[in-house]
Design a protein around this motif. Structure first.
Motif, PDB file in Angstrom:
ATOM      1  N   MET A  14       0.831  -1.212   0.000  1.00 63.84           N
ATOM      2  CA  MET A  14       0.000   0.000   0.000  1.00 63.84           C
ATOM      3  C   MET A  14       0.861   1.255   0.000  1.00 63.84           C
ATOM      4  N   GLY A  15       2.149   1.066   0.257  1.00 60.64           N
ATOM      5  CA  GLY A  15       3.036   2.221   0.289  1.00 60.64           C
ATOM      6  C   GLY A  15       3.205   2.775   1.688  1.00 60.64           C
ATOM      7  N   ILE A  16       2.806   1.985   2.706  1.00 63.67           N
ATOM      8  CA  ILE A  16       2.945   2.436   4.089  1.00 63.67           C
ATOM      9  C   ILE A  16       4.162   1.766   4.694  1.00 63.67           C
ATOM     10  N   THR A  17       5.113   2.589   5.144  1.00 65.24           N
ATOM     11  CA  THR A  17       6.328   2.054   5.728  1.00 65.24           C
ATOM     12  C   THR A  17       6.153   1.945   7.228  1.00 65.24           C
ATOM     13  N   LEU A  18       6.350   0.756   7.755  1.00 64.08           N
ATOM     14  CA  LEU A  18       6.299   0.579   9.201  1.00 64.08           C
ATOM     15  C   LEU A  18       7.673   0.836   9.758  1.00 64.08           C
ATOM     16  N   TRP A  19       7.769   1.508  10.861  1.00 67.83           N
ATOM     17  CA  TRP A  19       9.066   1.691  11.484  1.00 67.83           C
ATOM     18  C   TRP A  19       8.920   1.652  12.981  1.00 67.83           C
ATOM     19  N   ALA A  20      10.009   1.396  13.654  1.00 62.03           N
ATOM     20  CA  ALA A  20      10.005   1.293  15.109  1.00 62.03           C
ATOM     21  C   ALA A  20      11.409   1.594  15.600  1.00 62.03           C
ATOM     22  N   PRO A  21      11.525   2.004  16.867  1.00 60.17           N
ATOM     23  CA  PRO A  21      12.856   2.266  17.392  1.00 60.17           C
ATOM     24  C   PRO A  21      13.745   1.042  17.230  1.00 60.17           C
ATOM     25  N   LEU A 158      -4.574  -0.530  -6.487  1.00 61.89           N
ATOM     26  CA  LEU A 158      -4.298  -0.065  -5.127  1.00 61.89           C
ATOM     27  C   LEU A 158      -5.439  -0.473  -4.194  1.00 61.89           C
ATOM     28  N   LEU A 159      -6.663  -0.326  -4.660  1.00 61.77           N
ATOM     29  CA  LEU A 159      -7.808  -0.736  -3.824  1.00 61.77           C
ATOM     30  C   LEU A 159      -7.674  -2.210  -3.441  1.00 61.77           C
ATOM     31  N   VAL A 254     -15.557   7.412   5.728  1.00 59.37           N
ATOM     32  CA  VAL A 254     -15.160   8.187   4.550  1.00 59.37           C
ATOM     33  C   VAL A 254     -13.647   8.133   4.422  1.00 59.37           C
ATOM     34  N   THR A 255     -13.187   7.923   3.209  1.00 61.32           N
ATOM     35  CA  THR A 255     -11.742   7.988   3.008  1.00 61.32           C
ATOM     36  C   THR A 255     -11.412   8.512   1.612  1.00 61.32           C
ATOM     37  N   TYR A 256     -10.130   8.695   1.388  1.00 64.29           N
ATOM     38  CA  TYR A 256      -9.684   9.226   0.100  1.00 64.29           C
ATOM     39  C   TYR A 256      -9.895   8.194  -0.996  1.00 64.29           C
ATOM     40  N   HIS A 257     -10.122   8.700  -2.189  1.00 61.40           N
ATOM     41  CA  HIS A 257     -10.257   7.824  -3.347  1.00 61.40           C
ATOM     42  C   HIS A 257      -8.867   7.277  -3.706  1.00 61.40           C
ATOM     43  N   PRO A 258      -8.776   5.983  -4.086  1.00 62.85           N
ATOM     44  CA  PRO A 258      -7.452   5.426  -4.413  1.00 62.85           C
ATOM     45  C   PRO A 258      -6.727   6.197  -5.519  1.00 62.85           C
ATOM     46  N   ALA A 259      -7.485   6.776  -6.453  1.00 62.68           N
ATOM     47  CA  ALA A 259      -6.817   7.546  -7.516  1.00 62.68           C
ATOM     48  C   ALA A 259      -6.116   8.764  -6.906  1.00 62.68           C
ATOM     49  N   TYR A 260      -6.730   9.355  -5.893  1.00 66.17           N
ATOM     50  CA  TYR A 260      -6.103  10.485  -5.201  1.00 66.17           C
ATOM     51  C   TYR A 260      -4.859  10.009  -4.446  1.00 66.17           C
ATOM     52  N   LEU A 261      -4.966   8.814  -3.844  1.00 70.49           N
ATOM     53  CA  LEU A 261      -3.807   8.287  -3.099  1.00 70.49           C
ATOM     54  C   LEU A 261      -2.627   8.031  -4.037  1.00 70.49           C
ATOM     55  N   LEU A 262      -2.927   7.657  -5.281  1.00 70.38           N
ATOM     56  CA  LEU A 262      -1.830   7.442  -6.229  1.00 70.38           C
ATOM     57  C   LEU A 262      -1.118   8.761  -6.517  1.00 70.38           C
ATOM     58  N   ARG A 263      -1.889   9.845  -6.513  1.00 69.19           N
ATOM     59  CA  ARG A 263      -1.278  11.166  -6.762  1.00 69.19           C
ATOM     60  C   ARG A 263      -0.668  11.752  -5.498  1.00 69.19           C
ATOM     61  N   SER A 264      -1.201  11.360  -4.350  1.00 66.61           N
ATOM     62  CA  SER A 264      -0.757  11.939  -3.068  1.00 66.61           C
ATOM     63  C   SER A 264      -0.417  10.816  -2.093  1.00 66.61           C
TER      64      SER A 264
END
Ligand code: URA
Length: 286
Positions: A14-21, A158-159, A254-264
């Motif tokens: 999804m493009g979400i990076t998980l990080w931790a100490p 992406l969806l 409510v959430t962002y449209h996947p097409a918007y997420l591709l741009r942002s």
């Protein structure tokens, strides 16, 4: 929160990076970044636990996408049928009584607005007719118009990854795991322009009936036109997301449209938080 390798892979997709100490590689994400904090709240409990879905009206066996409904050559030459507001109310009432097969046919032969003139296929929707999750998007694009199935272009990829991260799919599965995906418009607007208010009003009758028939336990409204159709609000997504709304008694996130997420892509973490909020609704008694 401990993430399995599979969930890490999904979130990365999804493009979400998980990080931790460094000292605690498996610990929860830090509270300093609210979006990431939300984003690391476990996803999977909601859709798979929770009370059994209530008995539903005439469950339909059809789960696969409709055979792509090509406009027949006779239909293609039929005139657009503009309607008065009274006609529209009567039409909406009539559509509100249709069962699945008649509803599909009604969509496939619809000539209520100008969008019928440029379409190759109507895009009815796809998924489990008893799905617990219903996803509402905007309108078919070029590829959806060509194939007659919603969200098959890049936004759809992406969806699919977002759904997968929650243990959900559009593919064959039980109602807890297989979603139903529909759009506010069933025909592609020319050059992918925004839906017009009269198109949303006319096509809304189909969406409202689909929601009644599926009777989902949760609706995920993706993008501002889904929000307009369901919540009759023109507030920006940023102001509406993060809390639970209602559509005829059903929870709506409510959430962002996947097409918007591709741009942002920076907004993907917020979107993930929205998905987690949605999942939490299914584990919360109504
Ligand atoms: N965007 C949508 O909202 N729906 C689709 O079916 C495709 C792209």
């Amino acid at each position: 929160m401990r993430w399995s390798e599979r969930q890490r892979t999904m979130l990365a997709a999804m493009g979400i990076t998980l990080w931790a100490p460094r000292s605690a590689p498996e610990a929860d994400a830090p509270a300093g970044d609210p979006a990431m904090h939300e984003a690391t709240r476990g996803p999977a409990r909601g859709p798979t636990h929770g009370p059994t879905h209530a008995a539903r009206r005439e469950p339909q066996p059809v789960r696969r996408p409709p055979a792509a409904a090509t406009t027949s050559s006779a239909d293609a030459h039929a005139p657009v049928r503009p309607e008065s507001v009274t006609d529209r109310d009567a039409r909406a009432r009539e559509i509100g009584l249709l069962e699945w097969p008649a509803l599909r046919e009604r969509v496939a032969s619809c000539r209520a607005c100008r969008l019928c003139e440029g379409r190759r296929h109507t895009v009815f929707g796809v998924g489990n007719p008893q799905a617990h999750w219903m996803i509402v998007g905007e309108a078919p694009g070029e590829q959806e118009d060509r194939l007659g199935e919603p969200f098959v272009g890049p936004a759809g990829e992406l969806l699919d990854r977002m759904l997968q991260a929650l243990g959900l799919t559009r593919g064959e599965a039980g109602p807890q795991h297989q979603v139903f995906i529909a759009n506010t418009l069933k025909c592609r607007p020319p050059r992918n322009r925004n839906p017009e208010p009269d198109e949303l009003a006319l096509c809304g009758a189909f969406l409202h009936r689909q929601i009644e028939l599926v009777n989902p336990r949760l609706i995920l409204a993706m993008g501002r036109f889904a929000v307009q159709a369901l919540l009759e609000s023109s507030e920006p997504i940023g102001r509406l997301r993060g809390r639970v709304h209602r559509y005829r008694g059903r929870p709506v996130v409510v959430t962002y449209h996947p097409a918007y997420l591709l741009r942002s892509p920076a907004e993907k973490a917020r979107s993930w938080a929205d998905l987690c909020l949605a999942a939490s609704q299914l584990s919360t008694p109504a």
